[in-house]
Design an enzyme around this catalytic site. Structure first.
Site, short mmCIF file in Angstrom:
data_model
loop_
_atom_site.label_atom_id
_atom_site.label_comp_id
_atom_site.label_asym_id
_atom_site.label_seq_id
_atom_site.Cartn_x
_atom_site.Cartn_y
_atom_site.Cartn_z
N ALA A 127 0.81 -1.23 0.00
CA ALA A 127 0.00 0.00 0.00
C ALA A 127 0.84 1.28 0.00
O ALA A 127 0.30 2.36 0.19
CB ALA A 127 -0.93 -0.03 1.21
N ASN A 195 1.69 -4.10 7.94
CA ASN A 195 2.31 -4.44 6.66
C ASN A 195 3.13 -3.27 6.11
O ASN A 195 4.23 -3.48 5.59
CB ASN A 195 1.26 -4.88 5.65
CG ASN A 195 0.61 -6.17 6.09
OD1 ASN A 195 1.29 -7.16 6.33
ND2 ASN A 195 -0.70 -6.16 6.25
N HIS A 225 -0.46 7.39 3.45
CA HIS A 225 0.86 7.06 4.00
C HIS A 225 1.89 7.99 3.39
O HIS A 225 2.00 8.08 2.16
CB HIS A 225 1.25 5.62 3.66
CG HIS A 225 0.28 4.60 4.17
ND1 HIS A 225 0.12 4.33 5.51
CD2 HIS A 225 -0.58 3.79 3.53
CE1 HIS A 225 -0.80 3.40 5.67
NE2 HIS A 225 -1.25 3.06 4.47
N1 LIG Z 1 1.48 -5.79 2.12
C1 LIG Z 1 0.50 -4.89 2.19
O1 LIG Z 1 0.69 -3.69 1.99
C2 LIG Z 1 -0.87 -5.37 2.52
C3 LIG Z 1 -1.98 -4.55 2.26
C4 LIG Z 1 -3.24 -5.04 2.57
C5 LIG Z 1 -3.39 -6.30 3.12
N2 LIG Z 1 -2.29 -7.06 3.40
C6 LIG Z 1 -2.41 -8.37 4.04
O2 LIG Z 1 -2.75 -9.34 3.07
C7 LIG Z 1 -3.49 -10.39 3.70
C8 LIG Z 1 -4.76 -10.63 2.89
O3 LIG Z 1 -5.54 -9.44 2.87
P1 LIG Z 1 -7.06 -9.48 2.38
O4 LIG Z 1 -7.53 -8.10 2.32
O5 LIG Z 1 -7.18 -10.37 1.19
O6 LIG Z 1 -7.74 -10.20 3.65
P2 LIG Z 1 -9.15 -10.98 3.68
O7 LIG Z 1 -9.54 -11.00 5.12
O8 LIG Z 1 -10.09 -10.43 2.69
O9 LIG Z 1 -8.76 -12.46 3.20
C9 LIG Z 1 -7.94 -13.33 3.96
C10 LIG Z 1 -8.32 -14.76 3.60
O10 LIG Z 1 -7.37 -15.64 4.20
C11 LIG Z 1 -8.06 -16.71 4.81
N3 LIG Z 1 -7.23 -17.24 5.91
C12 LIG Z 1 -7.07 -16.73 7.15
N4 LIG Z 1 -6.24 -17.50 7.86
C13 LIG Z 1 -5.88 -18.52 7.06
C14 LIG Z 1 -5.04 -19.66 7.23
N5 LIG Z 1 -4.45 -19.93 8.40
N6 LIG Z 1 -4.87 -20.51 6.18
C15 LIG Z 1 -5.51 -20.28 5.00
N7 LIG Z 1 -6.34 -19.23 4.78
C16 LIG Z 1 -6.51 -18.37 5.80
C17 LIG Z 1 -9.38 -16.13 5.28
O11 LIG Z 1 -10.37 -17.15 5.46
C18 LIG Z 1 -9.70 -15.16 4.15
O12 LIG Z 1 -10.45 -15.79 3.12
C19 LIG Z 1 -3.75 -9.93 5.15
O13 LIG Z 1 -2.83 -10.53 6.03
C20 LIG Z 1 -3.51 -8.43 5.08
O14 LIG Z 1 -3.05 -7.90 6.32
C21 LIG Z 1 -1.05 -6.63 3.08
#
Ligand SMILES: NC(=O)c1ccc[n+]([C@@H]2O[C@H](COP(=O)([O-])OP(=O)(O)OC[C@H]3O[C@@H](n4cnc5c(N)ncnc54)[C@H](O)[C@@H]3O)[C@@H](O)[C@H]2O)c1
Length: 274
Positions: A127, A195, A225
């Site tokens: 992000a 993140n 940010h």
């Molecule tokens: N790097 C970045 O800048 C950035 C930005 C946004 C989100 N993220 C991260 O990316 C990840 C995904 O984000 P999102 O918006 O798609 O979230 P989301 O909540 O929409 O989707 C997460 C999915 O992962 C599944 N899940 C949870 N624990 C699990 C496990 N142990 N094994 C398998 N599946 C599992 C959930 O059931 C859900 O379907 C999150 O950890 C979020 O913090 C990172």
């Protein structure tokens, strides 16, 4: 290890980012990649996404099942499982693209294992903007980095630190600083920012140089940010005003796009940017 032919890609986490990536790979990656596995802790989600894509056989029943199907594992699940995903990928000599980078802070030993087994761990910019410049600047001397995150008060509802300090989010009328401190404390107190701070910290290779500031105001509509870098190579300032992702307002649309861009970069012969 990635192949010259069509690379087999598997996704762990079929939420907002995982689903977006799955659809992109299926629709736009042509002869470069093939979506071959989807896994979610909620198996129903993996089945629903695979049937929405018209690929009934790609839902995996376990992480191990997914890892063995592919050349590159994409983690888009949660900070609590990212280390397990990376470990399983390394064990099977597979590369890994990680979204829940907050769960990989202080993972020197894991990164060393990846290097020893010839595996790559890809961490998209997510992000924020300017990761390319920070990586280059960190090769000279970085004096300090300031990460300022601005979010609407609603983003802090239920945050333990805010409750403990009796910060009344409903009564905030102007720009109000709610935190200023080091990366480790910020990650502990504000896991929602984990993140961005973690990616910045890994790119700069010295988290001690980073100060995190968190500010709120009812005027803010998006998550903003700003990164200021004071380095031997000069000053850098980046500002990202993010639109929330429709499927999950906690995630920025840019984060999902950044994962797609990172994947394209991995698969392209010509790589632009640092
Ligand atoms: N790097 C970045 O800048 C950035 C930005 C946004 C989100 N993220 C991260 O990316 C990840 C995904 O984000 P999102 O918006 O798609 O979230 P989301 O909540 O929409 O989707 C997460 C999915 O992962 C599944 N899940 C949870 N624990 C699990 C496990 N142990 N094994 C398998 N599946 C599992 C959930 O059931 C859900 O379907 C999150 O950890 C979020 O913090 C990172």
């Amino acid at each position: 290890m990635l192949r010259k032919k069509k690379n087999r890609i598997g996704i762990v986490g079929c939420g907002a980012i995982g689903s977006y990536l799955a659809k992109e790979i299926d629709a736009n990656f042509g002869d470069k990649a093939n979506l071959c596995g989807l896994f979610d802790i909620s198996l129903d989600k993996a089945y629903a996404l695979s049937s929405a894509l018209g690929k009934k056989k790609i839902a995996a029943i376990s992480l191990e099942d997914l890892v063995k199907r592919c050349d590159l594992v994409i983690e888009a699940a949660s900070a609590s499982v990212v280390r397990e995903v990376v470990k399983s990928s390394i064990l099977a000599k597979k590369d890994c693209l990680v979204m829940s980078v907050g769960g990989l802070i202080d993972s020197k030993a894991l990164f060393e294992q990846a290097r020893a087994r010839g595996c790559r761990i890809y961490i998209p910019s997510g992000a924020i903007a300017g990761i390319d410049a920070i990586k280059a600047a960190s090769l000279s001397k970085i004096e300090k980095i300031i990460l300022t995150t601005r979010k609407p008060p609603s983003a802090f509802i239920g945050v333990a630190y805010v409750l403990k300090r009796n910060i009344n989010l409903e009564h905030i009328e102007t720009e109000t600083s709610i935190f200023e401190g080091d990366v480790d404390t910020a990650l502990r107190l504000f896991p929602q920012n984990i993140n961005v701070a973690a990616t910045l910290s890994l790119a700069s290779r010295d988290k001690k140089k980073i100060t995190v500031r968190i500010i709120t105001s009812p005027e803010y509509k998006n998550n903003i940010h700003e990164i200021e870098i004071f380095a031997e190579s000069g000053k850098i300032f980046t500002r990202t005003e993010n639109v929330a992702f429709a499927d999950n307002p906690k995630t920025s649309f840019l984060a999902a796009l950044s994962a797609v861009a990172a994947l394209k970069n991995i698969l392209e012969a010509v790589k632009v940017g640092t």
